[in-house]
Design a protein around this motif. Sequence first.
Motif, PDB file in Angstrom:
ATOM      1  N   GLN A  23       0.828  -1.182   0.000  1.00  0.00           N
ATOM      2  CA  GLN A  23       0.000   0.000   0.000  1.00  0.00           C
ATOM      3  C   GLN A  23       0.874   1.249   0.000  1.00  0.00           C
ATOM      4  N   ARG A  24       0.354   2.294  -0.624  1.00  0.00           N
ATOM      5  CA  ARG A  24       1.090   3.543  -0.695  1.00  0.00           C
ATOM      6  C   ARG A  24       1.183   4.180   0.689  1.00  0.00           C
ATOM      7  N   GLY A  25       2.416   4.622   1.035  1.00  0.00           N
ATOM      8  CA  GLY A  25       2.636   5.269   2.319  1.00  0.00           C
ATOM      9  C   GLY A  25       2.826   4.308   3.473  1.00  0.00           C
ATOM     10  N   SER A  26       2.903   2.983   3.203  1.00  0.00           N
ATOM     11  CA  SER A  26       3.054   2.012   4.268  1.00  0.00           C
ATOM     12  C   SER A  26       4.503   1.748   4.615  1.00  0.00           C
ATOM     13  N   GLY A  27       5.459   2.348   3.888  1.00  0.00           N
ATOM     14  CA  GLY A  27       6.871   2.133   4.159  1.00  0.00           C
ATOM     15  C   GLY A  27       7.416   3.141   5.146  1.00  0.00           C
ATOM     16  N   THR A  28       8.728   3.158   5.265  1.00  0.00           N
ATOM     17  CA  THR A  28       9.422   4.078   6.152  1.00  0.00           C
ATOM     18  C   THR A  28      10.390   4.916   5.338  1.00  0.00           C
ATOM     19  N   SER A  29      10.802   6.023   5.916  1.00  0.00           N
ATOM     20  CA  SER A  29      11.720   6.941   5.253  1.00  0.00           C
ATOM     21  C   SER A  29      12.948   7.127   6.126  1.00  0.00           C
ATOM     22  N   ASN A  30      14.120   6.907   5.558  1.00  0.00           N
ATOM     23  CA  ASN A  30      15.381   7.106   6.247  1.00  0.00           C
ATOM     24  C   ASN A  30      15.989   8.419   5.815  1.00  0.00           C
ATOM     25  N   VAL A  31      16.512   9.161   6.762  1.00  0.00           N
ATOM     26  CA  VAL A  31      17.135  10.446   6.504  1.00  0.00           C
ATOM     27  C   VAL A  31      18.604  10.334   6.876  1.00  0.00           C
ATOM     28  N   ALA A  32      19.469  10.651   5.917  1.00  0.00           N
ATOM     29  CA  ALA A  32      20.912  10.564   6.138  1.00  0.00           C
ATOM     30  C   ALA A  32      21.567  11.876   5.717  1.00  0.00           C
ATOM     31  N   PRO A  33      22.570  12.339   6.459  1.00  0.00           N
ATOM     32  CA  PRO A  33      23.252  13.588   6.081  1.00  0.00           C
ATOM     33  C   PRO A  33      24.087  13.398   4.819  1.00  0.00           C
ATOM     34  N   VAL A  34      24.228  14.479   4.066  1.00  0.00           N
ATOM     35  CA  VAL A  34      25.019  14.479   2.837  1.00  0.00           C
ATOM     36  C   VAL A  34      26.219  15.401   3.064  1.00  0.00           C
ATOM     37  N   PHE A  35      27.424  14.868   2.846  1.00  0.00           N
ATOM     38  CA  PHE A  35      28.660  15.621   3.050  1.00  0.00           C
ATOM     39  C   PHE A  35      29.312  15.915   1.703  1.00  0.00           C
ATOM     40  N   ASP A  36      29.992  17.045   1.650  1.00  0.00           N
ATOM     41  CA  ASP A  36      30.666  17.456   0.418  1.00  0.00           C
ATOM     42  C   ASP A  36      31.960  18.169   0.777  1.00  0.00           C
ATOM     43  N   GLY A  37      33.056  17.427   0.809  1.00  0.00           N
ATOM     44  CA  GLY A  37      34.359  18.024   1.061  1.00  0.00           C
ATOM     45  C   GLY A  37      34.546  18.470   2.500  1.00  0.00           C
ATOM     46  N   VAL A  38      35.491  19.376   2.698  1.00  0.00           N
ATOM     47  CA  VAL A  38      35.845  19.864   4.025  1.00  0.00           C
ATOM     48  C   VAL A  38      35.897  21.389   3.991  1.00  0.00           C
ATOM     49  N   VAL A  39      35.964  21.978   5.186  1.00  0.00           N
ATOM     50  CA  VAL A  39      36.118  23.423   5.351  1.00  0.00           C
ATOM     51  C   VAL A  39      37.413  23.670   6.104  1.00  0.00           C
ATOM     52  N   VAL A  40      38.291  24.480   5.553  1.00  0.00           N
ATOM     53  CA  VAL A  40      39.585  24.785   6.151  1.00  0.00           C
ATOM     54  C   VAL A  40      39.750  26.297   6.220  1.00  0.00           C
ATOM     55  N   CYS A  41      40.725  26.723   6.978  1.00  0.00           N
ATOM     56  CA  CYS A  41      41.050  28.143   7.020  1.00  0.00           C
ATOM     57  C   CYS A  41      41.552  28.590   5.650  1.00  0.00           C
ATOM     58  N   ALA A  42      41.191  29.795   5.268  1.00  0.00           N
ATOM     59  CA  ALA A  42      41.534  30.276   3.930  1.00  0.00           C
ATOM     60  C   ALA A  42      43.034  30.330   3.705  1.00  0.00           C
ATOM     61  N   ASP A  43      43.827  30.637   4.757  1.00  0.00           N
ATOM     62  CA  ASP A  43      45.271  30.744   4.571  1.00  0.00           C
ATOM     63  C   ASP A  43      45.968  29.399   4.493  1.00  0.00           C
ATOM     64  N   ARG A  44      45.273  28.300   4.825  1.00  0.00           N
ATOM     65  CA  ARG A  44      45.857  26.950   4.728  1.00  0.00           C
ATOM     66  C   ARG A  44      45.233  26.134   3.605  1.00  0.00           C
ATOM     67  N   ALA A  45      44.307  26.722   2.839  1.00  0.00           N
ATOM     68  CA  ALA A  45      43.623  25.963   1.785  1.00  0.00           C
ATOM     69  C   ALA A  45      44.580  25.528   0.694  1.00  0.00           C
ATOM     70  N   ALA A  46      45.495  26.429   0.269  1.00  0.00           N
ATOM     71  CA  ALA A  46      46.440  26.074  -0.794  1.00  0.00           C
ATOM     72  C   ALA A  46      47.329  24.916  -0.369  1.00  0.00           C
ATOM     73  N   GLU A  47      47.727  24.896   0.886  1.00  0.00           N
ATOM     74  CA  GLU A  47      48.579  23.810   1.382  1.00  0.00           C
ATOM     75  C   GLU A  47      47.846  22.482   1.371  1.00  0.00           C
ATOM     76  N   VAL A  48      46.588  22.503   1.783  1.00  0.00           N
ATOM     77  CA  VAL A  48      45.792  21.270   1.783  1.00  0.00           C
ATOM     78  C   VAL A  48      45.548  20.783   0.357  1.00  0.00           C
ATOM     79  N   LEU A  49      45.275  21.702  -0.567  1.00  0.00           N
ATOM     80  CA  LEU A  49      45.054  21.305  -1.958  1.00  0.00           C
ATOM     81  C   LEU A  49      46.296  20.678  -2.567  1.00  0.00           C
TER      82      LEU A  49
END
Length: 490
Positions: free
Chosen positions: A356-382
């Motif tokens: 039946q429609r709507g009889s299932g469950t829904s899973n919610v998972a976070p989506v990640f995309d890369g990292v966040v670094v300090c702007a002055d260390r970004a070139a070094e990490v790259l």
Amino acid sequence: RRLGFRVRVVAFFEPAERRRGLRGEDSLSVFRFWLEVLLPVAVRWIPLDPVMGGVDHPRRIVEMAWEATGGWGPARRGEPALAATRASVPRGASARQMVMAHVVAVEGGTFTDVTRRYCRSWPAVQRRRAPGDWFPSVLERLNAAARSASREDDMRDISVVEEKREFERLDRGESIPKTVTAIKNHPAFVIEKHLYKHEVLRPKGPVVGFCGGSPVYPRSCVQSLHSQQRWERLMRSVLPDQLDTPFSHTDEGDRPERAPLALFGEWQTEPLRLAAAENGRVPVNSRGQVDVWTPQHVPHGCRHLSIRAAASPDDAAALALAETAARRLGIHAPRAMIGFEHTYLAAKKRGGGRTQRGSGTSNVAPVFDGVVVCADRAAEVLAASRDDHAKSSAAALVAARAGALRRWGRLVRALQAAEMVRERYGEPVGDTAGALGVRKRRAGNVEEEPPKKRSALEGHEHNFVEDVAATGVRRRRCEECGLLVEMLTA
């Protein structure tokens, strides 16, 4: 564009109504294209049809499109639609028939709904449009795919604001619908009973008229209510003194055990103040991550190394190793969470019944995309992540070559073993052919046994007899040379 004007392509789409008897070209959708040019002084988009010769006359553009495409059918549902390929179009078609429901302007990968400029009555457009919010959601996804972190120039921002004002003036110029059904989802007018649970009239007035005994308010009086987390995604934060006094509450749908969700209005919020990086540390949330809902959510003094925004697959593969490279260098680089992914799991019914429609469950998972670094260390990490990617690629290439050589060695040794068996015992004949999987040749519809071949031993032909049978194994042994053939039994 050679003269310095901004130009965008405008497309009109009208899906043909599906009914019996429409086949081939008659079932295709109606479409037509023209241009819009931005006047730099007035900051106003004007339509331009270089083929038919229409300039700054939206109604004429609609009439020419009606005549050129052969008409796209009346606005009322249930009536037969005119095929796009018919040559004859009835003259004097009513304005109610000539309704463009989906008009999109495209410029630089940005899609804008400009249907309001080419229609006289918005309720007539709604009757022909796709049901629900399907069309706006499609445009939103297309714009999200082409959106970049770079800010638009001032001219582009002014043109967007002026276009919105133009559409608002057109909405205010419409007359109030005479039926409650027509006023529902109207872009200019609203009745209080048609508001959603997350909408409110503020201010509640002025009353511009009445429809079905209910007062009609301008749509501009409607404001949306959101939760505290939702306002943060919209770059606003709830005022500290308003946290204990939300405007309203809403339940959690099918989960009544949860506490009601507090909703706040925009007048209870202020612009979001983002934290800044200090001492090489990126500000994170309680989960040790950075919420990057939009490019504007990146903390001050930081840079988001996004994998999805990589210019090439090699850059994307290198950015995937940025977290490991930053950890090796001792640089603080928390992961960036850009949203959530909803996965619907249908419920399984016992006995082979239909789910039946709507009889299932829904899973919610976070989506990640890369990292966040300090702007002055970004070139070094790259640089470190690119070096790691180059090393891993070289190691993968060496491993692939070694695996290929290993598999070739196995193949050569198997061929040598087969040749040695063939030289020592000869070609398989008789029952041995069936034991070794030799296929029978067909002559028409009659199966023929493969011809018996002489053994490598001169003057010798195998004469197999039954040997001692083991469990599940059938054995045959040659009386002269002792060749043993084993076959699995069913």
